[in-house]
Design an enzyme around this catalytic site. Sequence first.
Site, PDB file in Angstrom:
ATOM      1  N   LEU A  60       0.816  -1.215   0.000  1.00  0.00           N
ATOM      2  CA  LEU A  60       0.000   0.000   0.000  1.00  0.00           C
ATOM      3  C   LEU A  60       0.849   1.265   0.000  1.00  0.00           C
ATOM      4  O   LEU A  60       0.407   2.308  -0.478  1.00  0.00           O
ATOM      5  CB  LEU A  60      -0.932   0.013   1.220  1.00  0.00           C
ATOM      6  CG  LEU A  60      -1.965  -1.119   1.287  1.00  0.00           C
ATOM      7  CD1 LEU A  60      -2.756  -1.029   2.587  1.00  0.00           C
ATOM      8  CD2 LEU A  60      -2.902  -1.057   0.089  1.00  0.00           C
ATOM      9  N   GLY A  63       7.505   4.453   3.514  1.00  0.00           N
ATOM     10  CA  GLY A  63       7.888   5.710   4.140  1.00  0.00           C
ATOM     11  C   GLY A  63       8.192   5.550   5.610  1.00  0.00           C
ATOM     12  O   GLY A  63       7.769   4.590   6.258  1.00  0.00           O
ATOM     13  N   THR A  67       7.149  -0.214   5.586  1.00  0.00           N
ATOM     14  CA  THR A  67       6.261  -0.502   4.463  1.00  0.00           C
ATOM     15  C   THR A  67       4.898  -0.893   5.011  1.00  0.00           C
ATOM     16  O   THR A  67       4.802  -1.516   6.064  1.00  0.00           O
ATOM     17  CB  THR A  67       6.832  -1.660   3.618  1.00  0.00           C
ATOM     18  OG1 THR A  67       8.155  -1.323   3.187  1.00  0.00           O
ATOM     19  CG2 THR A  67       5.959  -1.932   2.391  1.00  0.00           C
ATOM     20  N   VAL A  68       3.849  -0.500   4.278  1.00  0.00           N
ATOM     21  CA  VAL A  68       2.489  -0.875   4.660  1.00  0.00           C
ATOM     22  C   VAL A  68       1.941  -1.827   3.614  1.00  0.00           C
ATOM     23  O   VAL A  68       1.993  -1.553   2.413  1.00  0.00           O
ATOM     24  CB  VAL A  68       1.572   0.357   4.783  1.00  0.00           C
ATOM     25  CG1 VAL A  68       0.161  -0.071   5.202  1.00  0.00           C
ATOM     26  CG2 VAL A  68       2.133   1.349   5.793  1.00  0.00           C
ATOM     27  N   LYS A  83       1.478  -2.570   8.956  1.00  0.00           N
ATOM     28  CA  LYS A  83       2.568  -1.590   8.905  1.00  0.00           C
ATOM     29  C   LYS A  83       3.808  -2.224   9.520  1.00  0.00           C
ATOM     30  O   LYS A  83       3.795  -2.628  10.686  1.00  0.00           O
ATOM     31  CB  LYS A  83       2.183  -0.327   9.668  1.00  0.00           C
ATOM     32  CG  LYS A  83       3.262   0.741   9.688  1.00  0.00           C
ATOM     33  CD  LYS A  83       2.769   1.990  10.388  1.00  0.00           C
ATOM     34  CE  LYS A  83       3.827   3.076  10.421  1.00  0.00           C
ATOM     35  NZ  LYS A  83       3.333   4.316  11.052  1.00  0.00           N
ATOM     36  N   ASP A 181       2.000  15.598  13.144  1.00  0.00           N
ATOM     37  CA  ASP A 181       2.258  15.343  11.718  1.00  0.00           C
ATOM     38  C   ASP A 181       0.936  15.244  10.948  1.00  0.00           C
ATOM     39  O   ASP A 181       0.781  14.366  10.095  1.00  0.00           O
ATOM     40  CB  ASP A 181       3.076  14.073  11.551  1.00  0.00           C
ATOM     41  CG  ASP A 181       3.872  14.066  10.241  1.00  0.00           C
ATOM     42  OD1 ASP A 181       4.025  15.144   9.635  1.00  0.00           O
ATOM     43  OD2 ASP A 181       4.348  12.988   9.837  1.00  0.00           O
TER      44      ASP A 181
END
Length: 337
Positions: A60, A63, A67-68, A83, A181
């Site tokens: 998906l 970052g 990774t997701v 995640k 964020d």
Amino acid sequence: MTLVRERRRQQALRLPLPPQNLSPYFCYRVQSPSSLLSSSIRPDSPDIKGLAELEKLAVLGHGNGGTVYKVRQRRSSSIYALKVLRFDHDAIGIWHQAGREAEILKRVDSQFVVRCHGVFDSGTDADSGELCFVMEYMEGGSLHDVLRLRRRLPESVISDVARRVLEGLKYLHGMKIVHRDIKPSNLLINGKGEVKIADFGVSQVVAGSLEAGDSYVGTSAYMSPERFDSEKWNGGPNDDGFAGDVWALGVTMLECYMGHFPLIAPGQKPDWATLMCAICFGEPPKLVETASPDFESFIQRCLEKDWRNRGTVLELLSHPFVTKRCTSAGGLVGFPD
């Protein structure tokens, strides 16, 4: 006018540069990720006993050191997001991020926050590891994905997004959690078009004022003036960081309306110095004549440079832009298509 420019130049020279590394003090305060592992977060979480039960279907996104994946539980066929944060014991920043995020996710339970169902260790070697979060699957993607396809959103949709984010911030701030964020890529959308807050990798549970070194954690483009200029704004008795989340919400909602990041010109390079000048010294962008007075007022309250005069979450939840336009259905049903 010349005097104003000169004063701005003098002020800019006093701004500190962002720190290159996290202080070891931060690592001391946070528990080790392995001490926070749990097969389930709360009693009503699905019964997921281990990573072997999950089948990876797709990537998906990437970052922030991980990774997701889209995954399916083999036994129930339920879909989740997995995640995976990868770190080694020398990677202090990732280690700290993983532990802090696990600690916060075990505390939160709100319809306005993406839900975590479990935290697992991948069981790799002693020198490195993976911390895995089994998360609620948000099939609509992120607000960033929507803006890439649609570019701009109507005020009615922005109002609903703002309301849901404000409800999420109300819950988090009530738990003494500063997100730090808020941005389009961290606002996820489910199949009902409902927006939820995600990604607590740089969030913090606060007790009193934030440390000056914490000011630069997060995405620079959505940072508030007091986070850039910590010498000028930090240190007050009420500086808990909550107002910075409101600023980031305002920038995000303005981006939804304008179709591009609103604080610098389209195509301008968003380096740290450019962003600092725009956020700390720049004038708010002028909205086009088609913008409603309620929306203009809402943005003005969010983007007040002095955090002590900025609108609070509770104030903004009762703002006419939010209350007059709220709908019972998710504002992003059908986005993206």
